[in-house]
Write an enzyme that holds these catalytic residues in place. Structure first.
Site, PDB file in Angstrom:
ATOM      1  CD  GLU A 246     -13.079   1.567 -42.308  1.00 11.63           C
ATOM      2  OE1 GLU A 246     -11.890   1.552 -41.982  1.00 11.63           O
ATOM      3  OE2 GLU A 246     -13.494   1.027 -43.361  1.00 11.63           O
ATOM      4  CG  ASP A 321      -7.491  -1.631 -41.297  1.00 12.78           C
ATOM      5  OD1 ASP A 321      -7.096  -2.665 -41.870  1.00 12.78           O
ATOM      6  OD2 ASP A 321      -8.596  -1.096 -41.540  1.00 12.78           O
TER       7      ASP A 321
END
Ligand code: ISL
Ligand code: CA
Length: 550
Positions: A246, A321
């Protein structure tokens, strides 16, 4: 060339599970490993090749598992190591690999390493973390850096007379990757899980390892690539796994530094260029949604070109998220089903590995919370304090959180129309979306024109058509504010993918789309061919993929 000659993760579709919100098997209101095992057939039917499993390790759950207190244990609310092994085995029997979430930029302030580190400056664990002295002039923290979840990034520990650094907050102290002993500990943990036969790792905020705190370089710091390469050599080399890091900072011109083949770092990055382009420059994610289709298309095309010949793209609109795609980019009202399919098609048929986030396959929507007390996320609650102190009104903040807050993705998966959407027989840890009576897995799967069936078709197309995994990519109608159009070419074949991003019937000037005749291989309204007219009439949110010879 056959698909078999590509690594498995290039033809597979991934599926992310946020375990707390997926399925609860024992009525405590919290999703768990038993719940995941009970739903493996749902995932096999979808056709996915691997699960990205958000953290299930022991944790005080301040950040729902992204704060790990023991890297070799499963959190009791999720199950046991035996349950985990059973998941790996039973998933494998259904052709599904388990990719673990690796959170090693930081741990929990309740991890044994940190507890020891706070006892003495002399123990080996002390240097597993980043410590700094008070500033002599202010007797305060070394600098004014704020934590992502609110408050100062620096926390004072009286017993050692120093501050430690927590990029996210005091509950998530950052691990000192500059200490070789810490790196060895982390690599041991990784190999321990890999030896269990998992399919790889999604590596949390990989951009933050290797930072240079003194010069306030936090992301993509000077030692990041060296540490990732070391991780590869120590853990990934020689294993048939997939790794994806990420990185909010990765850009098309730095992408290959992470995932270029010869670099031997990771296979893919999750980049966020197409995500934060829609965030207000001042208000960030809690501001209005500034989505602009030409910008979105340009960003995705830049990534397609950057990784055309080397490296590999991850393809996604959603994760734990982020808001729900139908609410954010499409329509969560009358055109929910059609827009969910359009968004999926335009994303999945680019070059790369697509990731489906739980509930996306039935078009789940944003949470639409009305009360502050419904929010659970540490970032949302931390930023509420931070931003209201700066003068943002509570209502303005709630509106922003409803648009883009992390809890939108975390309401429980809606399985059926029974109480709590069949997620739990107890009280869910976070409210179930009130629309579960109309939107749930049972209903959607019973409909041959449902969203689930469409995702099945997309997954199957990827497996059956080489052009989907291997074809070149070219963006068409790039400046058009209404439609997303691109073509993939492989040998003598062309796949044209077109999606109307608006809720209006429009007529597209066909100028750029020469040689349109061909066979529609997938569409979200009934359309079998495309005739060579000057204008292509498109229904609201219509999308189709057209295969032709060139
Ligand atoms: O989106 C973000 C920036 O506002 C943050 O929500 C998020 O923290 C950032 O994307 C990093 O995410 C990862 O690491 C966090 C964890 O809370 C997220 O869930 C995880 O995906 C800390 O481990
Ligand atoms: Ca449970």
């Amino acid at each position: 060339m056959t698909q078999a000659m590509q690594p498995w993760w290039k033809t597979a579709t991934g599926y992310q599970i946020y375990p707390r919100s997926f399925c609860d098997s024992n009525g405590d209101g919290i999703g768990d490993l038993g719940g995941i095992i009970s739903k493996l057939d749902h995932l096999r039917d979808l056709g996915i090749g691997f699960i990205w499993l958000s953290p299930v390790y022991a944790s005080p759950m301040r950040d729902n598992g992204y704060d790990i207190s023991d890297y070799r244990q499963i959190a009791p609310e999720f199950g046991t190591l035996d349950d985990f092994d059973a998941l790996v085995t039973q998933a494998r029997d259904k052709g599904i690999r388990i990719v673990m979430d690796l959170v090693v930029n930081h741990c929990s302030s309740e991890h044994e390493w940190f507890l020891k580190a706070c006892q003495s400056r002399d123990c080996p664990e002390h240097d597993f973390f980043y410590w700094r002295d008070q500033r002599p002039d202010t007797n305060g923290p070394p600098d004014d850096q704020r934590a992502c979840f609110g408050g100062s990034a620096w926390t004072w520990v009286e017993s050692v007379g120093r501050y430690y650094y927590g990029h996210f907050g005091a509950q998530q102290p950052e691990l000192n990757w500059h200490n070789p002993a810490l790196r060895r500990e982390v690599f041991d943990v990784m190999n321990w899980w890999l030896d269990k036969g998992i399919g790889g790792f999604r590596i949390d905020v990989i951009e933050l390892i290797g930072k240079d705190l003194d010069n306030r370089v936090y992301v993509e710091g000077p030692d990041m690539h060296r540490f990732i390469a070391e991780m590869h050599a120590a853990c990934f080399a020689g294993r048939d796994i997939m790794t994806v890091g990420e990185s909010w900072s990765a850009k098309p011109d730095t992408a290959l530094l992470y995932c270029g083949k010869a670099r031997k770092e990771v296979d893919m990055v999750f980049n966020f260029n197409h995500i934060d382009a829609a965030w207000d420059p001042d208000k960030g994610r809690f501001g209005p949604n500034l989505f602009d289709l030409p910008t979105h298309k340009r960003i995705l095309a830049d990534w397609q070109h950057a990784l055309a010949d080397d490296g590999w793209n991850s393809l996604y609109l959603s994760n734990h998220d982020l808001p729900r795609p139908v609410s954010h980019y499409g329509c969560d009202g009358p055109f929910r089903v059609r827009s969910a399919k359009m968004l999926a098609m335009t994303m999945h048929l680019m070059k790369g590995t697509p990731f489906i986030y739980q509930g996306e396959e039935i078009g789940m929507t944003n949470a639409n919370f009305t009360e502050l007390g419904q929010f659970r996320d540490i970032e949302t609650l931390g930023q509420l304090t931070e931003q209201t102190a700066r003068g943002v009104s509570r209502q303005e903040f709630i509106d922003g959180a409803n648009i883009n807050g992390r809890d939108n993705a975390r309401t429980p998966v809606q399985w059926d129309s029974s109480a709590h959407a069949g997620f739990t027989t107890g009280d869910p840890w976070i409210d179930v979306n009130a629309n579960y009576v109309d939107i749930n897995v049972e209903l959607d799967r019973a409909d041959p024109n449902g969203i689930f069936a469409f995702y099945q078709d997309l997954v199957a197309l990827r497996e059956n058509l080489d052009i989907v995994t291997k074809g070149s990519f070219a963006s068409l109608c790039s400046n058009d504010p209404n439609v997303f159009v691109y073509e993939r070419v492989l040998g003598t074949q062309r796949l044209l993918v077109l999606g109307n991003f608006t809720n209006k019937a429009i007529s597209l000037d066909a100028g750029e789309l020469s040689d349109k005749d061909g066979k529609v291989v997938l569409s979200n309204i009934t359309r079998e061919t495309l005739k060579s007219n000057e204008h292509i009439p498109l229904e609201p949110y219509e999308a189709f993929a057209l295969l032709s010879d060139i």
